[in-house]
Scaffold this motif. Structure first.
Motif, mmCIF file in Angstrom:
data_model
loop_
_atom_site.group_PDB
_atom_site.id
_atom_site.type_symbol
_atom_site.label_atom_id
_atom_site.label_comp_id
_atom_site.label_asym_id
_atom_site.label_seq_id
_atom_site.Cartn_x
_atom_site.Cartn_y
_atom_site.Cartn_z
ATOM 1 N N LEU A 83 48.873 37.728 29.869
ATOM 2 C CA LEU A 83 49.983 36.962 29.287
ATOM 3 C C LEU A 83 49.445 35.773 28.501
ATOM 4 O O LEU A 83 49.946 35.426 27.428
ATOM 5 N N VAL A 84 48.403 35.138 29.048
ATOM 6 C CA VAL A 84 47.760 34.019 28.334
ATOM 7 C C VAL A 84 47.145 34.545 27.039
ATOM 8 O O VAL A 84 47.284 33.928 25.978
ATOM 9 N N LEU A 99 56.103 37.739 42.209
ATOM 10 C CA LEU A 99 57.200 38.451 42.872
ATOM 11 C C LEU A 99 56.738 39.414 43.980
ATOM 12 O O LEU A 99 57.290 39.426 45.077
ATOM 13 N N ALA A 100 55.692 40.192 43.682
ATOM 14 C CA ALA A 100 55.234 41.196 44.651
ATOM 15 C C ALA A 100 54.688 40.567 45.927
ATOM 16 O O ALA A 100 54.564 41.233 46.954
ATOM 17 N N PHE A 101 54.338 39.283 45.874
ATOM 18 C CA PHE A 101 53.730 38.630 47.040
ATOM 19 C C PHE A 101 54.704 37.715 47.786
ATOM 20 O O PHE A 101 54.406 37.267 48.883
ATOM 21 N N GLN A 151 48.824 26.516 37.557
ATOM 22 C CA GLN A 151 47.391 26.203 37.678
ATOM 23 C C GLN A 151 46.545 27.345 37.125
ATOM 24 O O GLN A 151 45.558 27.115 36.417
ATOM 25 N N LEU A 152 46.958 28.595 37.413
ATOM 26 C CA LEU A 152 46.236 29.753 36.863
ATOM 27 C C LEU A 152 46.284 29.717 35.339
ATOM 28 O O LEU A 152 45.282 29.958 34.668
ATOM 29 N N MET A 190 44.680 38.435 46.744
ATOM 30 C CA MET A 190 45.939 38.007 46.117
ATOM 31 C C MET A 190 45.648 37.109 44.913
ATOM 32 O O MET A 190 46.268 37.260 43.847
ATOM 33 N N ILE A 191 44.711 36.183 45.076
ATOM 34 C CA ILE A 191 44.365 35.291 43.958
ATOM 35 C C ILE A 191 43.873 36.113 42.771
ATOM 36 O O ILE A 191 44.281 35.887 41.623
ATOM 37 N N ILE A 192 43.025 37.094 43.048
ATOM 38 C CA ILE A 192 42.477 37.916 41.958
ATOM 39 C C ILE A 192 43.589 38.746 41.309
ATOM 40 O O ILE A 192 43.663 38.849 40.074
ATOM 41 N N ALA A 193 44.489 39.296 42.121
ATOM 42 C CA ALA A 193 45.607 40.087 41.564
ATOM 43 C C ALA A 193 46.494 39.211 40.674
ATOM 44 O O ALA A 193 46.921 39.635 39.590
ATOM 45 N N LEU A 194 46.765 37.983 41.123
ATOM 46 C CA LEU A 194 47.617 37.086 40.324
ATOM 47 C C LEU A 194 46.887 36.641 39.056
ATOM 48 O O LEU A 194 47.478 36.564 37.980
ATOM 49 N N ARG A 195 45.598 36.387 39.195
ATOM 50 C CA ARG A 195 44.805 36.037 38.011
ATOM 51 C C ARG A 195 44.887 37.160 36.974
ATOM 52 O O ARG A 195 45.130 36.914 35.790
ATOM 53 N N ASP A 196 44.749 38.398 37.451
ATOM 54 C CA ASP A 196 44.745 39.532 36.522
ATOM 55 C C ASP A 196 46.131 39.846 35.967
ATOM 56 O O ASP A 196 46.262 40.576 34.988
#
Ligand SMILES: [Zn+2]
Length: 313
Positions: A270-271, A287-289, A306-307, A259-265
């Motif tokens: 966007l950044v 949203l998906a999580f 934080q990301l 999940m962390i990797i999916a959110l990071r990606d």
């Protein structure tokens, strides 16, 4: 905004809130925004759960405590809040002869280290990473500019380590495994191979989204690497005890890391496109999580912030 709250013990926050409001009254100004009221510790009950032949978790208020018991005495993981020490000691007496000999702190936050002073004064030898010890002795300034007081000497770990340490007790091994710069820069996970238990502290939690406490040295890379190290230190049947939330297993850690990797990606492009933090948060990358994460509250927005900060640097 909850980062400040997480960094301070409730007692320290209450003290700061009193100081702030007295100061404001003295100067005839509006009081500073008050910290949330501390929990009523008199109402907290310690719930003891046996999860191994000689191993228990103790849940009261704050991070989950682990206790290995046996003829050599008791080894504790984390100490919750200072006002709960008497109740914790009483709960330990229910499952052992009551001789608490060692304590390790998984990280610096007050809901995991608040009982250190009381236990230190009882003669318990405290272990932790040197970064944790330094931050307890000299906390970083909070977001509002105030600096909480340093912890008293009895609260400070007596033994510090930068590489894994094995304690031999009660006929088994206790492995203190440093986790570099994950939730904070002083994290430790604790493996009890004889009980097939892994206690992880807050770089893994089963309620809310992850929390990278960047002010206390946490990092995204450290979280991802730490979760992989945790996976490498488990078997498929290991009981994985998070800092907060229900016990899970190796698959639970892997899902969390994914999940962390999916959110990071999701946040990284966007950044790269130059979006502002507000725009990224407003796009709701979690949203998906949201339906899968128990008790998310505002932790999703916090984690996205934080990301963003980690990916921007
Ligand atoms: Zn924490």
């Amino acid at each position: 905004m909850n980062r400040t709250m997480n960094r301070l013990s409730w007692a320290a926050m209450a003290a700061l809130a009193v100081t702030a409001s007295l100061g404001a009254q003295g100067r005839g100004q509006a009081p500073a925004p008050a910290a949330p009221p501390p929990p009523d510790f008199s109402k907290v009950e310690i719930k003891t759960t046996k999860i191994g032949t000689n191993f228990y978790t103790l849940d009261g208020q704050g991070g989950t405590i682990g206790a290995l018991v046996g003829p050599d005495g008791v080894f504790l993981v984390d100490s919750q809040f200072a006002p709960l020490t008497d109740k914790i000691v009483a709960a330990v007496k229910q499952i052992s002869d009551g001789r608490i000999r060692f304590l390790v702190n998984t990280h610096v936050h007050g809901d995991h280290t608040g009982g250190n002073e009381n236990l230190g004064k009882l003669g318990v030898v405290i272990f932790a990473r040197p970064e944790l010890r330094a931050r307890l002795a000299k906390p970083s300034p909070a977001a509002n500019g105030t600096t909480p007081p340093g912890a008293p000497p009895a609260a400070l770990p007596m033994v510090t380590y930068n590489s894994p340490v094995t304690v031999h007790m009660n006929g088994e091994e206790i492995r203190l495994i440093p986790v570099p710069a994950a939730h904070t820069d002083g994290d430790t996970m604790v493996r009890f191979p004889g009980q097939d238990v892994l206690m992880m502290g807050d770089f893994f939690r089963t309620v809310g989204y992850p929390n990278i406490d960047r002010t206390n040295g946490g990092s995204l890379k450290g979280m991802v690497d730490g979760l992989q190290a945790a996976i490498d230190n488990t078997t498929p049947t290991t009981k994985v005890v998070p800092g907060h939330g229900p016990i899970t297993d190796r698959a639970g850690i892997a899902a969390h890391r994914d999940m962390i990797i999916a959110l990071r990606d999701k946040v990284a492009p966007l950044v790269q496109q130059g979006k502002t933090l507000e725009e990224v948060v407003a796009s709701k990358p979690t949203l998906a999580f949201d339906a899968k994460v128990p008790m998310p509250g505002t932790t999703g927005d916090r984690f996205v912030s934080q990301l963003y900060a980690e990916l921007k640097k």
